[in-house]
Design a protein around this motif. Structure first.
Motif: not given
Length: 338
Positions: A298-316
């Motif tokens: 679950m902690f590793v999953l949270s890391g990937f979710l953080i990267l996904a949110v970071h990527a979406i925000l950086m796209l915007g």
């Protein structure tokens, strides 16, 4: 299983050169999606996981020697023809992108913790704090935050595992995104770094390097790397600024100074620097391990979710401020993994 450090070094060199040779010989479309540098990382990591070599003390010395000696040298070589005027022209833009990357990572940590904090365990706030420190300042910063928030050592394993796994995947994804840079830049309405640099006059002309050019650069890079490491031992250090940090800062400064000298007109520095980069990537990949991953899913999953949110925000933010893909990627990796 390989136990000889000489054979191990030969294997790394073969892996570093093999994928570039394969790309040139075959022209496979695979290389348009996964550049050779990514396949080097993937290939050597796979060899490490299946136990191709015995992790002996002698092999560890080879791994550490390559990263310790070649990393400063390749940084110097890649900066030796860098035009400071182009950097100054890009300064405010790059600093803005750095701020956006850091801001998006902070916000991503907050959002993911708000969503998953209840299932990550009692140590989640402190563990994520340590991970966020590592993703904005490297391992030294991760450990400094760990100490400041009194995170128990027993909870540090999942942080280090998440850091290693998520960073490894993230850097491969960003390398793999390189072929799509032109399309991304058109979508964001951004000019590429090459286009900005083209606005700055330069007297440097590309030329095919000769053997003596490469040997000269190898000697100079080796001397600069050695001298920087010696000087670094004389400078004050702290948890945030280690001897290695001083070494990299010194070779960076040396490269920028060299770029304003006649030596910068000698061809071959970028070619040799790229070759050393491939070898360093292979050496880093040879130290990869995914042990402990099962204990912190679950902690590793949270890391990937953080990267996904970071990527979406950086796209915007890239679309809003017209950042090109190269700038976004560099600023992201300057944070993720430090």
């Amino acid at each position: 299983m390989i136990e000889s450090p000489v054979l191990f070094a030969a294997l790394l060199i073969t892996a570093a050169a093999g994928f570039f040779a394969l790309e040139r010989a075959t022209g496979w479309r695979l290389f348009k999606v996964l550049p050779p540098i990514v396949l080097i990382y993937l290939g050597v990591t796979a060899l490490a996981v299946v136990g191709t070599w015995q992790p002996t003390a002698a092999i560890a010395v080879v791994q550490k020697t390559i990263t310790r000696e070649m990393l400063p040298a390749l940084l110097f070589l890649l900066l030796a023809t860098c035009d400071l005027r182009a950097i100054i022209a890009l300064g405010p833009r790059v600093l803005g992108a750095f701020f956006c990357a850091t801001f998006s990572i902070l916000l991503a940590f907050i959002l993911v913790f708000s969503a998953l904090g209840g299932v990550l365990g009692e140590h989640a706030p402190k563990a994520l704090a340590a991970l966020s420190g590592g993703w904005m300042g490297g391992t030294a910063n991760l450990l400094a935050v760990k100490q400041s928030v009194n995170l128990e050592s027993s909870a540090l394993t999942q942080v280090l595992v998440t850091d290693a796994v998520c960073y490894s995947v993230w850097v491969m994804l960003l390398f793999a995104a390189a072929p799509f840079a032109e399309r991304f830049n058109r979508w964001a309405g951004a000019a590429s770094v090459a286009e900005f640099s083209a606005q700055v006059d330069t007297s440097l002309k590309p030329a095919r390097p000769k053997i003596w050019h490469l040997l000269l650069w190898l000697i100079v890079a080796g001397l600069v790397s050695t001298l920087a490491q010696r000087l670094a031992t004389l400078l004050p250090t702290s948890n945030a600024l280690s001897s290695t940090s001083w070494t990299l800062l010194l070779v960076t400064a040396a490269g920028l100074v060299c770029a304003r000298t006649p030596l910068a007109r000698v061809p071959g520095s970028s070619l040799l620097g790229s070759a050393l980069l491939a070898l360093v990537v292979a050496a880093l990949a040879s130290q990869s391990t995914f042990e402990g991953l099962a204990s912190a899913p679950m902690f590793v999953l949270s890391g990937f979710l953080i990267l996904a949110v970071h990527a979406i925000l950086m796209l915007g933010l890239a679309r809003l401020f017209r950042f090109d893909l190269f700038t976004c990627s560099v600023c992201s990796l300057a944070n993720i993994g430090g």
